[in-house]
Write a protein that holds these residues in place. Structure first.
Motif, PDB file in Angstrom:
ATOM      1  N   GLY A 240       0.812  -1.203   0.000  1.00  0.00           N
ATOM      2  CA  GLY A 240       0.000   0.000   0.000  1.00  0.00           C
ATOM      3  C   GLY A 240       0.844   1.251   0.000  1.00  0.00           C
ATOM      4  N   LEU A 241       0.159   2.393  -0.031  1.00  0.00           N
ATOM      5  CA  LEU A 241       0.852   3.674   0.086  1.00  0.00           C
ATOM      6  C   LEU A 241       1.413   3.780   1.491  1.00  0.00           C
ATOM      7  CD1 LEU A 241      -1.638   6.020  -1.760  1.00  0.00           C
ATOM      8  CD2 LEU A 241       0.632   5.338  -2.525  1.00  0.00           C
ATOM      9  N   ALA A 242       2.670   4.147   1.613  1.00  0.00           N
ATOM     10  CA  ALA A 242       3.324   4.200   2.918  1.00  0.00           C
ATOM     11  C   ALA A 242       3.568   5.633   3.350  1.00  0.00           C
ATOM     12  CB  ALA A 242       4.652   3.446   2.872  1.00  0.00           C
ATOM     13  N   ILE A 243       3.336   5.881   4.628  1.00  0.00           N
ATOM     14  CA  ILE A 243       3.662   7.158   5.257  1.00  0.00           C
ATOM     15  C   ILE A 243       4.775   6.874   6.251  1.00  0.00           C
ATOM     16  CG2 ILE A 243       2.825   9.008   6.759  1.00  0.00           C
ATOM     17  CD1 ILE A 243       0.006   8.419   5.592  1.00  0.00           C
ATOM     18  N   VAL A 244       5.880   7.604   6.143  1.00  0.00           N
ATOM     19  CA  VAL A 244       6.992   7.439   7.074  1.00  0.00           C
ATOM     20  C   VAL A 244       6.668   8.227   8.337  1.00  0.00           C
ATOM     21  CG1 VAL A 244       9.462   7.761   7.450  1.00  0.00           C
ATOM     22  CG2 VAL A 244       8.610   7.132   5.172  1.00  0.00           C
ATOM     23  N   GLN A 245       6.629   7.521   9.468  1.00  0.00           N
ATOM     24  CA  GLN A 245       6.331   8.159  10.748  1.00  0.00           C
ATOM     25  C   GLN A 245       7.624   8.664  11.384  1.00  0.00           C
ATOM     26  OE1 GLN A 245       2.646   6.076  12.595  1.00  0.00           O
ATOM     27  NE2 GLN A 245       4.011   4.429  11.914  1.00  0.00           N
ATOM     28  N   ASP A 246       7.504   9.545  12.369  1.00  0.00           N
ATOM     29  CA  ASP A 246       8.687  10.170  12.980  1.00  0.00           C
ATOM     30  C   ASP A 246       9.623   9.203  13.688  1.00  0.00           C
ATOM     31  OD1 ASP A 246       8.175  12.672  11.998  1.00  0.00           O
ATOM     32  OD2 ASP A 246       7.254  13.433  13.826  1.00  0.00           O
ATOM     33  N   ASP A 247       9.158   7.992  14.006  1.00  0.00           N
ATOM     34  CA  ASP A 247      10.039   7.011  14.635  1.00  0.00           C
ATOM     35  C   ASP A 247      10.704   6.094  13.601  1.00  0.00           C
ATOM     36  OD1 ASP A 247       7.904   5.429  13.853  1.00  0.00           O
ATOM     37  OD2 ASP A 247       7.563   4.558  15.831  1.00  0.00           O
TER      38      ASP A 247
ATOM     39  N   ILE B 143       1.010   1.738   6.811  1.00  0.00           N
ATOM     40  CA  ILE B 143       0.407   1.223   5.588  1.00  0.00           C
ATOM     41  C   ILE B 143      -0.947   0.623   5.946  1.00  0.00           C
ATOM     42  CG2 ILE B 143       0.616  -0.388   3.652  1.00  0.00           C
ATOM     43  CD1 ILE B 143       3.649  -0.338   4.063  1.00  0.00           C
ATOM     44  N   LYS B 144      -1.982   1.140   5.330  1.00  0.00           N
ATOM     45  CA  LYS B 144      -3.343   0.652   5.565  1.00  0.00           C
ATOM     46  C   LYS B 144      -3.674   0.594   7.058  1.00  0.00           C
ATOM     47  CE  LYS B 144      -3.634  -2.053   1.353  1.00  0.00           C
ATOM     48  NZ  LYS B 144      -3.810  -3.380   0.758  1.00  0.00           N
ATOM     49  N   GLY B 145      -3.263   1.609   7.793  1.00  0.00           N
ATOM     50  CA  GLY B 145      -3.558   1.695   9.216  1.00  0.00           C
ATOM     51  C   GLY B 145      -2.695   0.817  10.101  1.00  0.00           C
ATOM     52  N   GLN B 146      -1.719   0.122   9.530  1.00  0.00           N
ATOM     53  CA  GLN B 146      -0.833  -0.743  10.301  1.00  0.00           C
ATOM     54  C   GLN B 146       0.548  -0.102  10.423  1.00  0.00           C
ATOM     55  OE1 GLN B 146      -1.305  -5.120   9.465  1.00  0.00           O
ATOM     56  NE2 GLN B 146      -2.090  -4.278   7.538  1.00  0.00           N
ATOM     57  N   SER B 147       1.078  -0.085  11.638  1.00  0.00           N
ATOM     58  CA  SER B 147       2.414   0.445  11.873  1.00  0.00           C
ATOM     59  C   SER B 147       3.419  -0.693  11.699  1.00  0.00           C
ATOM     60  CB  SER B 147       2.500   1.024  13.285  1.00  0.00           C
ATOM     61  OG  SER B 147       3.761   1.600  13.492  1.00  0.00           O
ATOM     62  N   ILE B 148       4.382  -0.487  10.805  1.00  0.00           N
ATOM     63  CA  ILE B 148       5.343  -1.536  10.453  1.00  0.00           C
ATOM     64  C   ILE B 148       6.760  -1.030  10.682  1.00  0.00           C
ATOM     65  CG2 ILE B 148       6.183  -3.009   8.589  1.00  0.00           C
ATOM     66  CD1 ILE B 148       3.367  -2.644   7.313  1.00  0.00           C
ATOM     67  N   ALA B 149       7.519  -1.770  11.494  1.00  0.00           N
ATOM     68  CA  ALA B 149       8.930  -1.453  11.729  1.00  0.00           C
ATOM     69  C   ALA B 149       9.776  -2.257  10.748  1.00  0.00           C
ATOM     70  CB  ALA B 149       9.314  -1.803  13.164  1.00  0.00           C
ATOM     71  N   LEU B 150      10.854  -1.655  10.258  1.00  0.00           N
ATOM     72  CA  LEU B 150      11.741  -2.364   9.354  1.00  0.00           C
ATOM     73  C   LEU B 150      12.482  -3.453  10.128  1.00  0.00           C
ATOM     74  CD1 LEU B 150      13.189   0.621   7.296  1.00  0.00           C
ATOM     75  CD2 LEU B 150      11.372  -0.966   6.640  1.00  0.00           C
ATOM     76  N   PHE B 151      12.406  -4.677   9.649  1.00  0.00           N
ATOM     77  CA  PHE B 151      13.010  -5.826  10.308  1.00  0.00           C
ATOM     78  C   PHE B 151      14.531  -5.748  10.297  1.00  0.00           C
ATOM     79  CE2 PHE B 151      14.917 -10.067   9.957  1.00  0.00           C
ATOM     80  CZ  PHE B 151      14.510 -10.602  11.165  1.00  0.00           C
ATOM     81  N   GLY B 152      15.149  -6.006  11.448  1.00  0.00           N
ATOM     82  CA  GLY B 152      16.600  -6.087  11.546  1.00  0.00           C
ATOM     83  C   GLY B 152      17.321  -4.765  11.520  1.00  0.00           C
ATOM     84  N   VAL B 153      16.580  -3.665  11.677  1.00  0.00           N
ATOM     85  CA  VAL B 153      17.170  -2.329  11.525  1.00  0.00           C
ATOM     86  C   VAL B 153      16.946  -1.502  12.788  1.00  0.00           C
ATOM     87  CG1 VAL B 153      17.000  -0.178  10.216  1.00  0.00           C
ATOM     88  CG2 VAL B 153      16.843  -2.357   9.033  1.00  0.00           C
ATOM     89  N   TYR B 154      17.999  -0.812  13.223  1.00  0.00           N
ATOM     90  CA  TYR B 154      17.905   0.136  14.332  1.00  0.00           C
ATOM     91  C   TYR B 154      18.292   1.511  13.804  1.00  0.00           C
ATOM     92  CZ  TYR B 154      19.053   2.734  18.511  1.00  0.00           C
ATOM     93  OH  TYR B 154      19.105   3.712  19.481  1.00  0.00           O
ATOM     94  N   LEU B 155      17.436   2.491  14.075  1.00  0.00           N
ATOM     95  CA  LEU B 155      17.715   3.861  13.646  1.00  0.00           C
ATOM     96  C   LEU B 155      18.251   4.652  14.835  1.00  0.00           C
ATOM     97  CD1 LEU B 155      14.472   4.597  11.571  1.00  0.00           C
ATOM     98  CD2 LEU B 155      16.648   3.671  10.780  1.00  0.00           C
ATOM     99  N   PRO B 156      19.561   4.906  14.862  1.00  0.00           N
ATOM    100  CA  PRO B 156      20.131   5.669  15.975  1.00  0.00           C
ATOM    101  C   PRO B 156      19.741   7.137  15.893  1.00  0.00           C
ATOM    102  CG  PRO B 156      21.805   5.295  14.327  1.00  0.00           C
ATOM    103  CD  PRO B 156      20.567   4.556  13.867  1.00  0.00           C
ATOM    104  N   ASP B 157      19.789   7.814  17.010  1.00  0.00           N
ATOM    105  CA  ASP B 157      19.491   9.242  17.032  1.00  0.00           C
ATOM    106  C   ASP B 157      20.716   9.984  16.501  1.00  0.00           C
ATOM    107  OD1 ASP B 157      18.565  11.770  17.434  1.00  0.00           O
ATOM    108  OD2 ASP B 157      18.692  11.708  19.619  1.00  0.00           O
ATOM    109  N   ALA B 158      20.612  10.482  15.296  1.00  0.00           N
ATOM    110  CA  ALA B 158      21.729  11.205  14.675  1.00  0.00           C
ATOM    111  C   ALA B 158      21.417  12.696  14.580  1.00  0.00           C
ATOM    112  CB  ALA B 158      22.018  10.626  13.298  1.00  0.00           C
ATOM    113  N   GLY B 159      20.524  13.143  15.425  1.00  0.00           N
ATOM    114  CA  GLY B 159      20.162  14.553  15.404  1.00  0.00           C
ATOM    115  C   GLY B 159      19.018  14.825  14.464  1.00  0.00           C
ATOM    116  N   ARG B 160      18.318  15.908  14.742  1.00  0.00           N
ATOM    117  CA  ARG B 160      17.181  16.303  13.903  1.00  0.00           C
ATOM    118  C   ARG B 160      17.646  17.283  12.840  1.00  0.00           C
ATOM    119  NH1 ARG B 160      12.264  14.932  15.611  1.00  0.00           N
ATOM    120  NH2 ARG B 160      11.188  16.711  14.746  1.00  0.00           N
ATOM    121  N   GLN B 161      16.970  17.227  11.738  1.00  0.00           N
ATOM    122  CA  GLN B 161      17.266  18.106  10.621  1.00  0.00           C
ATOM    123  C   GLN B 161      15.935  18.474   9.981  1.00  0.00           C
ATOM    124  OE1 GLN B 161      20.121  16.397   7.980  1.00  0.00           O
ATOM    125  NE2 GLN B 161      19.978  18.040   6.498  1.00  0.00           N
TER     126      GLN B 161
END
Length: 152
Positions: free
Chosen positions: A21-28, A33-51
């Motif tokens: 489906g159409l995906a919206i990237v959330q702030d985390d 997608i279709k009302g379901q929150s999906i985390a990328l498997f095997g991936v950690y997003l470190p805090d690298a500062g806001r831009q």
């Protein structure tokens, strides 16, 4: 015995359904997608500062990894569920631009190759190799922090 095999086959088929489906990237960094929150498997997003990015209106401010993911996600995304997190969120390997003729681009790999994400211990072997290459090339979080460099 046949009934048991049919139930097991149905459970396997239900658990492996793709989410498209159409995906919206959330702030985390998760995808909606279709009302379901999906985390990328095997991936950690470190805090690298806001831009903040001015390429879209309204201006969006978020962690750099989220902005990189948002830049890549345009249109339909295909996700293959791999399980659920402790919080119950779907964890999946997700692809942009997947068609019948193209396997698409793995979004987790996209972030790791550019140094904006780290491979978790449960991640595929390829993710760990990509992380080592990004680190060796000082990409993303492995590079010099842009905000800490003082002007000449």
């Amino acid at each position: 015995m046949l009934a048991l095999l049919l139930v097991v086959a149905a459970d396997v088929a239900a658990g492996s359904r793709e989410i498209v489906g159409l995906a919206i990237v959330q702030d985390d960094g998760s995808l909606l997608i279709k009302g379901q929150s999906i985390a990328l498997f095997g991936v950690y997003l470190p805090d690298a500062g806001r831009q903040c990015t001015r390429r879209q209106q309204p201006v969006r401010c978020a962690p750099r990894a989220v902005l990189a993911l948002d830049f890549r996600v345009r249109g339909f995304v295909t996700c293959e569920p791999r399980g659920r997190s402790a919080e119950g969120r779907i964890q999946a390997v997700c692809y942009a631009d997947r068609t019948g003729l193209s396997p698409g681009e793995d979004l987790g790999a996209y972030l790791i190759k550019r140094g904006w994400a780290l491979a978790l211990p449960t991640a595929p072997f390829e993710y760990h190799a990509m992380e080592r290459i990004a680190r060796a090339n000082a990409l993303g979080v492995w590079g010099t922090a842009v905000d800490s460099v003082s002007p000449p």
